[in-house]
Design an enzyme around this catalytic site. Sequence first.
Site, short mmCIF file in Angstrom:
data_model
loop_
_atom_site.label_atom_id
_atom_site.label_comp_id
_atom_site.label_asym_id
_atom_site.label_seq_id
_atom_site.Cartn_x
_atom_site.Cartn_y
_atom_site.Cartn_z
N GLY A 46 0.82 -1.20 0.00
CA GLY A 46 0.00 0.00 0.00
C GLY A 46 0.85 1.25 0.00
O GLY A 46 2.04 1.20 0.34
N GLN A 51 2.92 9.97 1.50
CA GLN A 51 4.22 9.31 1.36
C GLN A 51 4.97 9.76 0.11
O GLN A 51 6.16 9.51 -0.02
CB GLN A 51 4.06 7.79 1.34
CG GLN A 51 3.60 7.21 2.67
CD GLN A 51 3.49 5.70 2.60
OE1 GLN A 51 2.48 5.18 2.16
NE2 GLN A 51 4.53 5.00 2.99
N CYS A 90 6.64 -0.40 6.63
CA CYS A 90 6.15 0.77 5.90
C CYS A 90 7.23 1.23 4.93
O CYS A 90 8.41 1.26 5.29
CB CYS A 90 5.82 1.88 6.90
SG CYS A 90 5.28 3.41 6.14
N LEU A 91 6.83 1.58 3.70
CA LEU A 91 7.81 2.03 2.72
C LEU A 91 8.52 3.31 3.17
O LEU A 91 9.61 3.61 2.69
CB LEU A 91 7.14 2.24 1.36
CG LEU A 91 6.61 0.97 0.68
CD1 LEU A 91 5.81 1.32 -0.56
CD2 LEU A 91 7.74 0.02 0.33
N HIS A 132 -3.54 0.61 7.90
CA HIS A 132 -2.22 1.26 7.83
C HIS A 132 -2.27 2.48 6.90
O HIS A 132 -1.80 3.57 7.26
CB HIS A 132 -1.20 0.23 7.35
CG HIS A 132 0.19 0.74 7.21
ND1 HIS A 132 1.24 0.28 7.98
CD2 HIS A 132 0.73 1.68 6.39
CE1 HIS A 132 2.35 0.93 7.63
NE2 HIS A 132 2.05 1.78 6.66
N GLU A 133 -2.85 2.30 5.70
CA GLU A 133 -2.84 3.40 4.72
C GLU A 133 -3.77 4.53 5.13
O GLU A 133 -3.43 5.71 4.98
CB GLU A 133 -3.22 2.87 3.33
CG GLU A 133 -2.26 1.84 2.75
CD GLU A 133 -0.80 2.21 2.85
OE1 GLU A 133 -0.46 3.41 2.75
OE2 GLU A 133 0.02 1.30 3.08
N HIS A 136 -2.27 6.81 7.59
CA HIS A 136 -1.32 7.77 7.00
C HIS A 136 -2.00 9.11 6.69
O HIS A 136 -1.38 10.16 6.78
CB HIS A 136 -0.75 7.23 5.68
CG HIS A 136 0.51 6.43 5.82
ND1 HIS A 136 1.66 6.96 6.36
CD2 HIS A 136 0.82 5.16 5.45
CE1 HIS A 136 2.62 6.03 6.33
NE2 HIS A 136 2.13 4.93 5.79
ZN ZN Z 1 3.11 3.13 5.56
#
Ligand code: ZN
Length: 171
Positions: A46, A51, A90-91, A132-133, A136
């Site tokens: 995701g 991000q 997480c990226l 999670h997304e 954000h």
């Molecule tokens: Zn993340």
Amino acid sequence: MALRKIIEQGDPCLNKVCRQVTDFNPHLHQLLDDMRETLEEANGAGLAAPQVGVLRRACLVLDMDSEEYIELVNPEIIRQSGEQTGLEGCLSVPGKWGIVTRPDYVRVRAQDRNGQWFETEGEGLTARAFCHEIEHLDGHLYTEHIDHFLSDEELRAYLEAEEAAENEEGE
Ligand code: ZN
């Protein structure tokens, strides 16, 4: 389409509450296309607009069943149930992992890239990715839910235990 740079923890963009998307225009479509390409390149589950430095309520989540990315604009979780505790990364926090407890099932209401409202749902890893997304978009990272990052040893032990559990299920 173009790859966008994924910003990392420490950048203030990741701690801001994002604004609603109100214009479903070519600019939004370009953003979503770029996010998809960036996410595919990173092989992630995701990606949220903040991000890539865009403070708008848009994200992509990999549906683990169909293996398709779902585009969510202005998403909100409208129902959740159960509980799961598992590995999360997480990226924007590359190379690190923690153990996070999330609902096991969530139902989400969102708009698509043309502004049409729809509902979708997921369980297990997909539910985890939705949570999670969407978090954000309110400036929150999963790291707020953990007391420490896993050490290499802890990560190895976790993955081995998970593999053993999967093998048992398969028998
Ligand atoms: Zn993340």
